[in-house]
Design a protein around this motif. Structure first.
Motif, PDB file in Angstrom:
ATOM      1  N   ALA A  96       0.836  -1.186   0.000  1.00 59.19           N
ATOM      2  CA  ALA A  96       0.000   0.000   0.000  1.00 59.19           C
ATOM      3  C   ALA A  96       0.873   1.238   0.000  1.00 59.19           C
ATOM      4  CB  ALA A  96      -0.924  -0.003   1.215  1.00 59.19           C
ATOM      5  N   ALA A  97       0.298   2.336  -0.485  1.00 63.08           N
ATOM      6  CA  ALA A  97       1.047   3.583  -0.566  1.00 63.08           C
ATOM      7  C   ALA A  97       0.173   4.766  -0.199  1.00 63.08           C
ATOM      8  CB  ALA A  97       1.607   3.769  -1.980  1.00 63.08           C
ATOM      9  N   ARG A  98       0.854   5.765   0.349  1.00 61.91           N
ATOM     10  CA  ARG A  98       0.169   7.001   0.676  1.00 61.91           C
ATOM     11  C   ARG A  98       1.159   8.141   0.505  1.00 61.91           C
ATOM     12  NH1 ARG A  98      -3.877   9.255   4.490  1.00 61.91           N
ATOM     13  NH2 ARG A  98      -3.126  11.312   5.076  1.00 61.91           N
ATOM     14  N   GLN A  99       0.728   9.199  -0.134  1.00 64.52           N
ATOM     15  CA  GLN A  99       1.617  10.315  -0.427  1.00 64.52           C
ATOM     16  C   GLN A  99       1.757  11.267   0.756  1.00 64.52           C
ATOM     17  OE1 GLN A  99       2.964  10.479  -3.684  1.00 64.52           O
ATOM     18  NE2 GLN A  99       4.379  11.958  -2.855  1.00 64.52           N
ATOM     19  N   ARG A 100       0.665  11.556   1.439  1.00 65.50           N
ATOM     20  CA  ARG A 100       0.659  12.624   2.423  1.00 65.50           C
ATOM     21  C   ARG A 100       1.119  12.150   3.791  1.00 65.50           C
ATOM     22  NH1 ARG A 100      -4.924  15.822   1.900  1.00 65.50           N
ATOM     23  NH2 ARG A 100      -3.797  17.231   3.278  1.00 65.50           N
ATOM     24  N   TYR A 101       1.440  13.112   4.661  1.00 67.28           N
ATOM     25  CA  TYR A 101       1.975  12.846   5.986  1.00 67.28           C
ATOM     26  C   TYR A 101       1.027  11.997   6.831  1.00 67.28           C
ATOM     27  CZ  TYR A 101       3.554  13.504  10.751  1.00 67.28           C
ATOM     28  OH  TYR A 101       3.965  13.276  12.037  1.00 67.28           O
ATOM     29  N   LEU A 102       1.620  11.086   7.600  1.00 68.40           N
ATOM     30  CA  LEU A 102       0.891  10.253   8.538  1.00 68.40           C
ATOM     31  C   LEU A 102       1.523  10.359   9.915  1.00 68.40           C
ATOM     32  CD1 LEU A 102       0.320   6.852   6.682  1.00 68.40           C
ATOM     33  CD2 LEU A 102      -1.450   8.383   7.544  1.00 68.40           C
ATOM     34  N   SER A 103       0.690  10.539  10.925  1.00 67.75           N
ATOM     35  CA  SER A 103       1.205  10.458  12.289  1.00 67.75           C
ATOM     36  C   SER A 103       1.663   9.031  12.554  1.00 67.75           C
ATOM     37  CB  SER A 103       0.102  10.833  13.284  1.00 67.75           C
ATOM     38  OG  SER A 103      -0.352  12.144  13.039  1.00 67.75           O
ATOM     39  N   TRP A 104       2.633   8.877  13.451  1.00 73.27           N
ATOM     40  CA  TRP A 104       3.238   7.563  13.623  1.00 73.27           C
ATOM     41  C   TRP A 104       2.234   6.504  14.046  1.00 73.27           C
ATOM     42  CZ3 TRP A 104       2.934   4.952  18.173  1.00 73.27           C
ATOM     43  CH2 TRP A 104       2.630   5.699  19.322  1.00 73.27           C
ATOM     44  N   TRP A 105       1.199   6.934  14.834  1.00 72.11           N
ATOM     45  CA  TRP A 105       0.254   5.948  15.349  1.00 72.11           C
ATOM     46  C   TRP A 105      -0.711   5.425  14.285  1.00 72.11           C
ATOM     47  CZ3 TRP A 105       0.331  11.058  17.050  1.00 72.11           C
ATOM     48  CH2 TRP A 105      -0.695  11.858  16.587  1.00 72.11           C
ATOM     49  N   SER A 106      -0.733   6.065  13.112  1.00 73.94           N
ATOM     50  CA  SER A 106      -1.649   5.649  12.053  1.00 73.94           C
ATOM     51  C   SER A 106      -0.940   4.982  10.878  1.00 73.94           C
ATOM     52  CB  SER A 106      -2.458   6.837  11.552  1.00 73.94           C
ATOM     53  OG  SER A 106      -1.613   7.824  11.009  1.00 73.94           O
ATOM     54  N   ARG A 107       0.367   4.790  10.980  1.00 77.61           N
ATOM     55  CA  ARG A 107       1.122   4.297   9.826  1.00 77.61           C
ATOM     56  C   ARG A 107       0.900   2.818   9.555  1.00 77.61           C
ATOM     57  NH1 ARG A 107       6.675   7.835  10.831  1.00 77.61           N
ATOM     58  NH2 ARG A 107       5.615   9.845  10.634  1.00 77.61           N
ATOM     59  N   LEU A 108       0.411   2.088  10.509  1.00 81.22           N
ATOM     60  CA  LEU A 108       0.102   0.674  10.289  1.00 81.22           C
ATOM     61  C   LEU A 108      -1.400   0.416  10.279  1.00 81.22           C
ATOM     62  CD1 LEU A 108       2.931  -1.123  12.311  1.00 81.22           C
ATOM     63  CD2 LEU A 108       2.638  -1.042   9.840  1.00 81.22           C
ATOM     64  N   SER A 109      -2.162   1.463   9.995  1.00 84.80           N
ATOM     65  CA  SER A 109      -3.612   1.356   9.896  1.00 84.80           C
ATOM     66  C   SER A 109      -4.014   1.315   8.429  1.00 84.80           C
ATOM     67  CB  SER A 109      -4.271   2.551  10.579  1.00 84.80           C
ATOM     68  OG  SER A 109      -5.666   2.540  10.366  1.00 84.80           O
ATOM     69  N   ALA A 110      -4.777   0.296   8.070  1.00 82.45           N
ATOM     70  CA  ALA A 110      -5.147   0.118   6.659  1.00 82.45           C
ATOM     71  C   ALA A 110      -5.920   1.315   6.115  1.00 82.45           C
ATOM     72  CB  ALA A 110      -5.961  -1.161   6.487  1.00 82.45           C
ATOM     73  N   GLY A 111      -6.718   1.935   6.955  1.00 81.62           N
ATOM     74  CA  GLY A 111      -7.525   3.071   6.516  1.00 81.62           C
ATOM     75  C   GLY A 111      -6.721   4.303   6.141  1.00 81.62           C
ATOM     76  N   SER A 112      -5.429   4.304   6.460  1.00 76.25           N
ATOM     77  CA  SER A 112      -4.583   5.460   6.161  1.00 76.25           C
ATOM     78  C   SER A 112      -4.094   5.482   4.723  1.00 76.25           C
ATOM     79  CB  SER A 112      -3.374   5.475   7.105  1.00 76.25           C
ATOM     80  OG  SER A 112      -3.787   5.613   8.454  1.00 76.25           O
TER      81      SER A 112
END
Length: 126
Positions: A96-112
């Motif tokens: 999976a990939a995401r371009q925008r910033y993620l807080s550390w607590w959400s980086r292993l959440s599929a919804g991110s």
């Protein structure tokens, strides 16, 4: 158009190793966040590992010390080296990939994540 194509899944004995690959097109793996998730039948999708554009890596507790996430920017490909495999690692593995910033607590959440591959099956027998 973003495409993520996983490969490398296989059936192995417990204690064995596999390396999964995720070839990206339309997306540069060195940007944003790239992650591996897995989903076993009847279970929720689980975060396995993530790597950020700054090289920061995070792992899910079940795989710490056994799995390693990495990327080859020249090949625009994400990898997951899996060692000491256990039967409970059996699942479909997705990148999976995401371009925008993620807080550390959400980086292993599929919804991110907004870009997903089709998955590759890993089966570990005892």
């Amino acid at each position: 158009q973003v495409q993520l194509v996983e490969s490398g899944g296989d059936s192995v004995q417990a204690g064995g190793s596999l390396r999964l690959s995720c070839a990206a097109s339309g997306y540069t793996v060195s940007t944003g966040y790239m992650a591996w998730f897995r989903q076993a039948p009847g279970k929720e999708r689980e975060g396995v590992a993530v790597i950020g554009s700054d090289g920061t890596r995070n792992y899910g507790d079940p795989v710490k010390g056994r799995f390693t996430i990495s990327q080859d920017n020249a090949k625009n490909t994400l990898y997951l080296q899996m060692n000491s495999l256990k039967p409970e690692d059996t699942a479909m593995y997705f990148c999976a990939a995401r371009q925008r910033y993620l807080s550390w607590w959400s980086r292993l959440s599929a919804g991110s994540y907004n870009y997903w591959g089709q998955g590759t099956q890993v089966t570990v027998s005892s």
